[in-house]
Design a protein around this motif. Structure first.
Motif, mmCIF file in Angstrom:
data_model
loop_
_atom_site.group_PDB
_atom_site.id
_atom_site.type_symbol
_atom_site.label_atom_id
_atom_site.label_comp_id
_atom_site.label_asym_id
_atom_site.label_seq_id
_atom_site.Cartn_x
_atom_site.Cartn_y
_atom_site.Cartn_z
ATOM 1 N N GLU A 1 0.704 -1.377 0.194
ATOM 2 C CA GLU A 1 0.075 -0.041 -0.044
ATOM 3 C C GLU A 1 0.940 1.437 -0.086
ATOM 4 O O GLU A 1 0.225 2.384 -0.306
ATOM 5 C CB GLU A 1 -0.786 0.108 1.302
ATOM 6 C CG GLU A 1 -2.083 -0.946 1.169
ATOM 7 C CD GLU A 1 -2.767 -1.198 2.492
ATOM 8 O OE1 GLU A 1 -2.339 -0.322 3.799
ATOM 9 O OE2 GLU A 1 -4.123 -1.379 2.427
ATOM 10 N N ASN B 1 5.511 2.416 -3.998
ATOM 11 C CA ASN B 1 5.131 1.067 -4.701
ATOM 12 C C ASN B 1 3.791 1.186 -5.239
ATOM 13 O O ASN B 1 3.564 0.193 -5.771
ATOM 14 C CB ASN B 1 5.152 -0.238 -3.664
ATOM 15 C CG ASN B 1 6.351 -0.199 -2.715
ATOM 16 O OD1 ASN B 1 7.664 -0.111 -3.175
ATOM 17 N ND2 ASN B 1 6.254 -0.429 -1.474
ATOM 18 N N SER B 2 3.384 2.347 -5.433
ATOM 19 C CA SER B 2 2.119 2.660 -6.196
ATOM 20 C C SER B 2 2.141 2.396 -7.820
ATOM 21 O O SER B 2 1.049 1.709 -8.347
ATOM 22 C CB SER B 2 1.670 3.873 -6.134
ATOM 23 O OG SER B 2 2.406 4.864 -6.677
ATOM 24 N N ASN B 3 3.339 2.383 -8.564
ATOM 25 C CA ASN B 3 3.476 1.848 -9.715
ATOM 26 C C ASN B 3 4.215 0.379 -10.063
ATOM 27 O O ASN B 3 4.504 0.095 -10.885
ATOM 28 C CB ASN B 3 4.175 2.945 -10.644
ATOM 29 C CG ASN B 3 3.315 4.274 -10.573
ATOM 30 O OD1 ASN B 3 2.383 4.081 -10.713
ATOM 31 N ND2 ASN B 3 4.000 5.272 -10.322
ATOM 32 N N SER C 1 4.325 -3.177 -10.418
ATOM 33 C CA SER C 1 3.230 -4.234 -10.888
ATOM 34 C C SER C 1 3.271 -5.353 -9.781
ATOM 35 O O SER C 1 2.031 -5.870 -9.575
ATOM 36 C CB SER C 1 3.656 -4.751 -12.196
ATOM 37 O OG SER C 1 4.805 -5.357 -12.358
ATOM 38 N N ILE D 1 1.276 -4.264 -6.904
ATOM 39 C CA ILE D 1 -0.248 -4.037 -7.200
ATOM 40 C C ILE D 1 -0.827 -5.460 -7.075
ATOM 41 O O ILE D 1 -1.773 -5.539 -6.524
ATOM 42 C CB ILE D 1 -0.226 -3.224 -8.532
ATOM 43 C CG1 ILE D 1 0.237 -1.947 -8.294
ATOM 44 C CG2 ILE D 1 -1.777 -3.336 -9.204
ATOM 45 C CD1 ILE D 1 0.346 -1.004 -9.884
ATOM 46 N N ARG D 2 -0.217 -6.278 -7.611
ATOM 47 C CA ARG D 2 -0.773 -7.769 -7.563
ATOM 48 C C ARG D 2 -0.843 -8.031 -6.071
ATOM 49 O O ARG D 2 -1.893 -8.589 -5.962
ATOM 50 C CB ARG D 2 0.127 -8.500 -8.413
ATOM 51 C CG ARG D 2 -0.319 -9.855 -8.674
ATOM 52 C CD ARG D 2 0.609 -10.572 -9.468
ATOM 53 N NE ARG D 2 1.755 -11.152 -8.960
ATOM 54 C CZ ARG D 2 2.431 -12.048 -9.055
ATOM 55 N NH1 ARG D 2 2.220 -12.906 -10.256
ATOM 56 N NH2 ARG D 2 3.655 -12.362 -8.608
ATOM 57 N N ARG E 1 -1.155 -6.273 -3.565
ATOM 58 C CA ARG E 1 -2.302 -5.496 -2.879
ATOM 59 C C ARG E 1 -3.699 -6.084 -3.374
ATOM 60 O O ARG E 1 -4.625 -6.158 -2.349
ATOM 61 C CB ARG E 1 -2.166 -4.129 -3.337
ATOM 62 C CG ARG E 1 -3.037 -3.149 -2.638
ATOM 63 C CD ARG E 1 -2.722 -1.813 -2.746
ATOM 64 N NE ARG E 1 -2.404 -1.253 -4.050
ATOM 65 C CZ ARG E 1 -1.163 -0.789 -4.939
ATOM 66 N NH1 ARG E 1 -0.250 -0.927 -3.927
ATOM 67 N NH2 ARG E 1 -1.389 -0.648 -5.915
ATOM 68 N N ARG E 2 -3.991 -6.355 -4.413
ATOM 69 C CA ARG E 2 -5.111 -6.873 -4.878
ATOM 70 C C ARG E 2 -5.328 -8.281 -4.239
ATOM 71 O O ARG E 2 -6.504 -8.437 -3.963
ATOM 72 C CB ARG E 2 -5.004 -6.892 -6.504
ATOM 73 C CG ARG E 2 -5.101 -5.647 -7.059
ATOM 74 C CD ARG E 2 -5.277 -5.744 -8.639
ATOM 75 N NE ARG E 2 -5.310 -4.371 -9.147
ATOM 76 C CZ ARG E 2 -4.725 -4.133 -10.586
ATOM 77 N NH1 ARG E 2 -4.567 -5.114 -11.145
ATOM 78 N NH2 ARG E 2 -5.110 -2.872 -11.024
#
Length: 135
Positions: free
Chosen positions: A118, A122-124, A126, A129-130, A132-133
């Motif tokens: 979060e 690390n917002s970009n 990938s 993001i994977r 976090r989802r």
């Protein structure tokens, strides 16, 4: 903070556990991954030489007291919780670690993984993001 490859490892740990309810890695392999994450976070948040988990925890507690950025404080707090149980999970003197290991995956490691994924740095990424989802 932590490398992309560590986000991939964290994803694999949590994904495999969520599907199969068992660990993908041996305890020794898991310790290597966790130690690497701890070292990377230590290098990011704390100046000085890395010298043992108990010393790291003391330094993390000191840093928590002065940290003013919420997302960094969240990571440091989650890291402190992980370090608190680290000895119980990875101790060589105790042979049946399954209960501690499962709680570690479901609680302390999950919380730290989520906080790392979060973080705005690390917002970009990938892999972050994977992760976090999935969490």
């Amino acid at each position: 903070m932590i490398g992309t490859s560590m986000f991939d490892e964290l994803y694999e740990i949590h994904h495999h556990y969520s599907i199969y309810k068992k660990m993908k890695y041996s305890r020794n392999q898991m310790k290597i991954i966790i130690d690497s994450i701890i070292e990377q976070l230590y290098g990011y948040y704390i100046t000085g030489k890395f010298n043992g988990i108990m010393n790291v925890r003391a330094k993390v507690v000191e840093r928590i007291k002065i940290e003013q950025i919420d997302e960094d404080l969240n990571i440091l707090t989650a890291l402190n919780s992980l370090l608190r149980v680290y000895g119980d999970v990875f101790s060589k003197s105790y042979s049946d670690h399954k209960e501690n290991y499962v709680k570690f995956i479901e609680s302390e490691l999950r919380e730290l993984s989520l906080r790392l994924a979060e973080h705005s740095l690390n917002s970009n990424d990938s892999y972050a993001i994977r992760l976090r989802r999935m969490l």
